[in-house]
Design a protein around this motif. Sequence first.
Motif, PDB file in Angstrom:
ATOM      1  N   ALA A  20      -8.088 -11.058   4.691  1.00  0.00           N
ATOM      2  CA  ALA A  20      -9.086 -10.471   4.342  1.00  0.00           C
ATOM      3  C   ALA A  20      -9.923 -11.808   4.094  1.00  0.00           C
ATOM      4  O   ALA A  20      -9.569 -12.588   2.938  1.00  0.00           O
ATOM      5  N   SER A  60      -5.485  -0.743  -1.226  1.00  0.00           N
ATOM      6  CA  SER A  60      -5.862  -1.144  -0.809  1.00  0.00           C
ATOM      7  C   SER A  60      -7.807  -1.379  -2.007  1.00  0.00           C
ATOM      8  O   SER A  60      -8.497  -1.876  -2.432  1.00  0.00           O
ATOM      9  N   SER A 161      -4.372 -13.267  -0.360  1.00  0.00           N
ATOM     10  CA  SER A 161      -5.339 -13.384   0.451  1.00  0.00           C
ATOM     11  C   SER A 161      -6.411 -14.334   0.221  1.00  0.00           C
ATOM     12  O   SER A 161      -7.292 -15.716   0.927  1.00  0.00           O
ATOM     13  N   PRO A 196      -2.705  -4.958   5.409  1.00  0.00           N
ATOM     14  CA  PRO A 196      -3.933  -3.689   5.151  1.00  0.00           C
ATOM     15  C   PRO A 196      -3.748  -2.464   6.299  1.00  0.00           C
ATOM     16  O   PRO A 196      -3.866  -1.555   5.447  1.00  0.00           O
TER      17      PRO A 196
END
Length: 319
Positions: A20, A60, A161, A196
């Motif tokens: 992300a 998540s 990320s 993810p």
Amino acid sequence: MSFVNAGVDAMASSLSEEFAVPAHVEEVRRVMAAFAEQHGAAGRMVVLITSGGTKVPLESRTVRFLDNFSSGRRGASSAEYFLAQGYAVIFLHRQRSLYPYTRLYTGVNLLDCLTLHPVHEGSGLVAVDQTKLPNITDVLKRYQAVKSGGLLLPVEFSTLSEYLHLLKAAAQALSSLGSKAMFYLAAAVSDFYIPPSEMPEHKIQSSNGPLQISMKMVPKILKPLVKDWAPKAFVISFKLETDPSILLERARCALDIYKHQVVVANVLDTRHGYVVIVTKDSQKELVLTEEEVQRDVEIEEKIVKNLSHAHTQFVNQKG
């Protein structure tokens, strides 16, 4: 398109798809670019130092994550020595990892070092017990000089990320400096992650029994950094092993694959007192003597002096 270029393009595409993009990455890139432009115009060389470990979420809505032992000691201490060598420093560091100058007092409870001023107790003045903060006057002077000169730009990351995207942004921001940009990649970056699409949304329940995790390899960001994002820069990576017998082989393998300039090779058990600086044509051992250890000399001082000299030669060769 060559197979090498195809691989680099695929990695860049994978970076955006699998990791992300932080909402603030473009703003940070502009700040880093302005910092690089300012100091480049002043004739300074700029080093991007990565520091600390990377956190890999298991969910998540993250409750659990995988981490490593890195405290950021090498990156934080190296930043001080690069600043002493006249560099401007972008310090890309893990949130709550060690920080330049304050790293020297990480084991100290700050409130134990402070008292209300004994003469002016009612004034709110605070006195500092300098016996509990050794060399604090000298350290504070050095820090204030760096701060007033705008020579240190801190940039925080937390997750893997964030690190990957911010490193790419930093490379793009420094690319205009050409050979006068250095990348000192001391962060301990995870080799594995959970995509993810394969990550549970909610907290993994222990009531479900033993946990089995399947992880993918993290794309090697060093290749596009060297080839595409900052192709003229002086790039240093770090190779840490636990087996000394494979250390130099692994370091030379990295140089052959990624085509950068230097690998700082070190073994886990001796990393604070011994490293090998490996280039395509040479290797040089840096060792702390017993006398230097007694004087609190740090191996990072020797590393930075060696690499600063090598960087100057690199710049001169590039013209």
